[in-house]
Enzyme design. Structure first.
Site, PDB file in Angstrom:
ATOM      1  N   ILE A 113      22.744  46.835  54.308  1.00  0.00           N
ATOM      2  CA  ILE A 113      23.587  46.486  53.151  1.00  0.00           C
ATOM      3  C   ILE A 113      22.955  46.924  51.833  1.00  0.00           C
ATOM      4  CG2 ILE A 113      24.755  44.582  54.323  1.00  0.00           C
ATOM      5  CD1 ILE A 113      22.932  42.670  52.716  1.00  0.00           C
TER       6      ILE A 113
ATOM      7  N   HIS B 209      13.270  44.963  63.844  1.00  0.00           N
ATOM      8  CA  HIS B 209      14.356  45.930  63.669  1.00  0.00           C
ATOM      9  C   HIS B 209      13.758  47.259  63.222  1.00  0.00           C
ATOM     10  CE1 HIS B 209      13.790  43.674  59.934  1.00  0.00           C
ATOM     11  NE2 HIS B 209      14.232  44.736  59.261  1.00  0.00           N
TER      12      HIS B 209
END
Length: 123
Positions: A35, A104
């Site tokens: 984002i 991640h």
């Protein structure tokens, strides 16, 4: 946000509780667009099983770590950045800029990325 709030962010995305721009979804791995992208292509490749960092994942499930890298390569191909080049990056713990303690893999590309001395990549 508290550490536990940040930890649960990816689990909530995986559960469908938080919307995300999903670019890959399989039994063990999800990949979403960041984002706050740091490059034209910035995708987070996340195991659906929570491990705190890459070292913990490598110890517990090395095949899952390899799957993250394989998925990142497939996404790079689909995004058209494989030939020109891309970066794969794990941030591990606070000093490296890790803010979400569910491992991640950052896939970055789409422009010349330069060196790694521009300060920490958060995430």
């Amino acid at each position: 946000m508290t550490d536990s709030d940040l930890d649960s962010l990816f689990l909530r995305i995986i559960a469908g509780e938080i919307p995300a721009d999903v670019v890959h979804d399989s039994e063990r791995v999800i990949a979403i667009r960041d984002i706050n992208p740091q490059a034209p292509t910035h995708v987070l490749v996340v195991p659906k099983t929570r491990y705190r960092n890459a070292a913990e994942l490598a110890t517990a499930e090395p095949d899952l770590l390899a799957e993250l890298v394989r998925v990142a390569g497939e996404i790079a191909e689909r995004e058209g950045i494989a030939e020109s080049g891309y970066r794969l990056l794990f941030n591990t713990n606070e000093d490296a800029g890790q803010t979400i303690f569910h491992v991640h893999l950052h896939l970055l590309g789409g422009e010349p990325l330069g060196g790694l001395t521009g300060g920490p990549l958060k995430g």
